[in-house]
Design an enzyme around this catalytic site. Sequence first.
Site, PDB file in Angstrom:
ATOM      1  CB  THR A 178      39.262  39.983  45.676  1.00  0.00           C
ATOM      2  OG1 THR A 178      39.085  38.864  44.793  1.00  0.00           O
ATOM      3  CG2 THR A 178      38.085  40.053  46.632  1.00  0.00           C
ATOM      4  CB  CYS A 179      41.552  40.229  40.621  1.00  0.00           C
ATOM      5  SG  CYS A 179      41.018  38.516  40.684  1.00  0.00           S
ATOM      6  CG  PHE A 180      41.117  44.384  39.156  1.00  0.00           C
ATOM      7  CD1 PHE A 180      42.224  44.384  38.329  1.00  0.00           C
ATOM      8  CD2 PHE A 180      40.027  43.583  38.821  1.00  0.00           C
ATOM      9  CE1 PHE A 180      42.245  43.628  37.173  1.00  0.00           C
ATOM     10  CE2 PHE A 180      40.041  42.828  37.661  1.00  0.00           C
ATOM     11  CZ  PHE A 180      41.156  42.833  36.833  1.00  0.00           C
TER      12      PHE A 180
END
Length: 885
Positions: free
Chosen positions: A850-852
């Site tokens: 989810t960070c990317f």
Amino acid sequence: MSLFPSPAVDQFPNGYDHRLSSKRKFDDYALAIGDEQDDETPLVPVRMRKDDPRHHVHHPVTTVDPSSKAPVFSFPASHVDSRPSSSASCSSTRLQFFIRMFSQGNTMVVTANPEDTVKSLHERIYVMTGVPVMEQRLIYRGKQLQLEQSLADCDIQNDASLQLVGRMRSTDHPQTWQVMDDMVSLICRLCRGEMVHSPSKSIKDCLNKFFTITPKDNNEAVHAHLQIFMASSAHAALVMLYMSPVTGNKQCADSSIRHFLTSCRSALSKELHSYCIPIVLEFCSLLRNVVNEDSLYTSCRSTLGMLLESFSGSLALMLPKVEGLITMKDIFPFISELAGHLTAELDSSLDSTTSGGPLSSDVRDFTAFLNPLRSIFEHLCSRVPVSADWKKKDYYHPREMEFLHAIFNDLLYKMEKCLIRVEESFAATGSGEDEFFHLGWSQYLSILKELNGISKLYQGAEEQFWMVLRNRRSSLCALIIRFTRQNDDHQWLLEHKDVTDFESRRHLAMMMFPEVKEDYEELHEMLIDRSHLLAESFEYIARVDPESLHAGLFMEFKNEEATGPGVLREWFFLVCQDIFNPENALFVPCTNDRRRFFPNPASRVDPLHLEYFSFAGRVIALALMHKVQVGIVFDRVFFLQLAGMDISLEDIQEADPCLYSSCKKILEMDAEFVDSDALGLTFVREVEELGSRRVVELCPDGKNIAVNSSNRQEYVNLLIHDRFITSISEQVDYFSRGFSHILSNSRLQKFFFKSLELVDLDWMLYGSESPICVEDWKAHTEYNGYRESDPQITWFWEIVKEMSAEQRKELLFFWTSVKYLPVEGFRGLASRLCIYKSTEPCENLPSSHTCFYRICFPPYPSMGEMRKRLNFITQEHVGCSFGTW
């Protein structure tokens, strides 16, 4: 189309042209340098004030020869002391010379033999003046004469001029006088071409010693020491050194004057800076008169502006007719000069072939000189804008006020043309990207800010100013988004929200938050158990010093590997869902719009409810600071109270439609019917809390006051006030405090909400209310390992199109930890999304980072297999925290 004509330069009041205006004659300044008397040079008096120390010690006057920039030194006319010398009589071998006296400004004619000693001259002076020999010094050609020397040894010539530097017995601060006299004598020698070892260091040593012995804790003493600097003509001596044709003198003077400018601010505390203003003003006046504008003059002008800007004392410093103080007329030449520069620089920025524009240094200096001037006008006019016929009134400064109004019109006209140019460039490129802007436009907002301040001084000018900005709204908003920075003063831009749009208002509001750091070591770390999400989040957020939250947050759930921004976005969404869950009794949803909330009047069932409201304020502020949409919006009554604004009947329509409808009916009923007491209403309100009812009086003895046609408006107002203000005032106050803890400046809390429209805050907290557009989603997605033409990618987008709106939200949340898109859609996310081809077995479910904004899945063999996997992860109870990092 311009709203007004551009005033020509020659329309400015006479005497304020920025090239020629209000220049002080260089011959107004004294310099302690002895020289031969030039009978052809006109004699001029020294300008002094009654309390000037120069009444005690006098110096030769500096004049300027009209045919040359080189200075000429002469003495004022005086009566001549014709008493004979101590020698018997005059002879052809005797010398006749002049000694300029410190007493009463006299010049004495003296005759003496070449073999007479300097000491004998001092003794004669003692007989005449009473000043002890040891307190006298005689200067000739820049050198001090020693007592044991003879006049012949000193090479005293016939008709020579000597300078007597002495002090009256009552003169204070002899050490300071000594330091200044030493420095002036040294400068005299340099001007005459004499060799001096390390002249720059020697002058700076004198300046350092001067500031060292200047008291730092006594305002009167500081003033006296700085007056000695002026009285000794040290400033004029330094400028004379700067103008000297002798090699090396200019550089020596340049570094010495700059050293003084720096020392003014570094050696003295801020509250003492004002005492340096007259000296720096003299430097500016002298340099402006004898040299074209150069870097030293600019530095002096900038320093003067900074000293004026930092001055926080009485406005009397700046008022006219106060003997010995700086006046408004001293400031105007600089404003005229800088306004001329800005006008020329704005013209330059209109040229599409250049990237020119106003210099930040000129704008900064213009602001610095303008601020005290504007304060004076506000003071003189009692903060009431000057009417159109102000020229006929008895104002203190009609000429200056006329001049400032001309500057306002000229610069506003130029700025309107510049905003049109921005608009045309924007339309031609069709782009809002950074390459569209050039640095020449970076100072436009700063200039507009100053024009806004001036406009408040004149009737009609404010409307004129905002009309220009209203007509050029698109270019103004583009400049706001591109050129405003964290520490700028943005408040003036939000005084009239009709000249801004959502993006520019959001940008300005976000500037009130600290900047989120990327260094993990500075972030506030949280490790939270999902099963105790609200309670543990409360401990991590509500119980810490607000400063520790300003850098940002690092979030991790217990027993889960996932970390980073994606997990933080998920935490914000989940904790806000809990805070605003009606079961927790902190907030209640509006009847007609369940997304909207306002504080629950019955929240006191929890003893910690006020602390939880402060916690809620912090969380919402942090969500805004991290630009996370949490799917929660505020009701209008709550929003208005956070902004410190009044609540009207129309504002309660969503919060309590029943009460709104009842109040409308009461106000619209026939007066006779209301007066018949058929309603049976008194000034009370029934409140139901926790299953019990109680009666609240809306005013003293309200139960005995019947509602009638004449007081029904008051009844409705009191009813609304008690229901939506009094009953939740503590909750709102604690929420506001918590919110303010996260802002860079806690005092801006009310202004933050006042600067936005309610719909602006809706978009910032909730995001887009439109259904997720699959085509937009697809347009902002990239591929790694797959190609857009691969069957798995084709199947993926066909399956997404078949999903319900809620399933798409769950998929997006699984993929990015974003459940509510920004109002701009996928374009508003921090980066593009990406689909990765994984090497996992085809039996595996998709995974996400989810960070990317990355989703990974293997090449499923069929569309049915892919649909089965995607349908599984879009179930709400499964989608949470499925990502790995």
